[in-house]
Design a protein around this motif. Structure first.
Motif, PDB file in Angstrom:
ATOM      1  N   LEU A  84       0.870  -0.952   1.817  1.00  0.00           N
ATOM      2  CA  LEU A  84       1.117  -0.923   0.366  1.00  0.00           C
ATOM      3  C   LEU A  84       2.268   0.009   0.012  1.00  0.00           C
ATOM      4  O   LEU A  84       3.064  -0.282  -0.892  1.00  0.00           O
ATOM      5  CB  LEU A  84      -0.156  -0.516  -0.375  1.00  0.00           C
ATOM      6  N   THR A  85       2.384   1.128   0.720  1.00  0.00           N
ATOM      7  CA  THR A  85       3.513   2.033   0.501  1.00  0.00           C
ATOM      8  C   THR A  85       4.830   1.356   0.888  1.00  0.00           C
ATOM      9  O   THR A  85       5.838   1.488   0.181  1.00  0.00           O
ATOM     10  CB  THR A  85       3.322   3.331   1.310  1.00  0.00           C
ATOM     11  N   ALA A  86       4.820   0.624   1.999  1.00  0.00           N
ATOM     12  CA  ALA A  86       6.016  -0.107   2.419  1.00  0.00           C
ATOM     13  C   ALA A  86       6.385  -1.165   1.379  1.00  0.00           C
ATOM     14  O   ALA A  86       7.571  -1.387   1.099  1.00  0.00           O
ATOM     15  CB  ALA A  86       5.786  -0.755   3.788  1.00  0.00           C
ATOM     16  N   MET A  87       5.383  -1.796   0.789  1.00  0.00           N
ATOM     17  CA  MET A  87       5.653  -2.796  -0.250  1.00  0.00           C
ATOM     18  C   MET A  87       6.286  -2.160  -1.484  1.00  0.00           C
ATOM     19  O   MET A  87       7.111  -2.791  -2.160  1.00  0.00           O
ATOM     20  CB  MET A  87       4.366  -3.526  -0.616  1.00  0.00           C
ATOM     21  N   ALA A  88       5.943  -0.917  -1.770  1.00  0.00           N
ATOM     22  CA  ALA A  88       6.572  -0.218  -2.903  1.00  0.00           C
ATOM     23  C   ALA A  88       8.073  -0.059  -2.661  1.00  0.00           C
ATOM     24  O   ALA A  88       8.879  -0.208  -3.595  1.00  0.00           O
ATOM     25  CB  ALA A  88       5.908   1.137  -3.106  1.00  0.00           C
ATOM     26  N   PHE A  89       8.466   0.215  -1.405  1.00  0.00           N
ATOM     27  CA  PHE A  89       9.894   0.306  -1.081  1.00  0.00           C
ATOM     28  C   PHE A  89      10.575  -1.056  -1.252  1.00  0.00           C
ATOM     29  O   PHE A  89      11.713  -1.142  -1.710  1.00  0.00           O
ATOM     30  CB  PHE A  89      10.100   0.832   0.338  1.00  0.00           C
TER      31      PHE A  89
END
Length: 84
Positions: A67-72
């Protein structure tokens, strides 16, 4: 027949160069090109690490990393929309 002759005549009068119609703009015109590449690299690394942790370690931690990678990736998409 007349249309083909007209096209040939137009090309001859313009020096044989047709205007670019469906080309993407040069990369030098995109002022966010480098930051978008960095954000994409962070997304790809985060997705790979997150999937590895998701399958081989803790599912909750893997989900948080993905989910953090998706924020990027969402941030990179925002820069892409701003450019237009």
């Amino acid at each position: 027949m007349i249309d083909e002759e007209q096209k040939t005549t137009d090309i001859e009068q313009n020096g044989g160069v047709l205007p670019p119609r469906h080309r993407r703009p040069d990369k030098s015109q995109d002022k966010y090109f480098k930051i978008r590449n960095v954000l994409n690299i962070i997304f790809m690394l985060g997705a790979i690490v997150g999937m590895a942790i998701f399958y081989f370690q803790d599912r909750t931690l893997g989900t948080i990393i993905i989910l953090t990678a998706m924020a990027f990736k969402i941030a990179e998409c925002c820069f892409r929309f701003i450019r237009q």
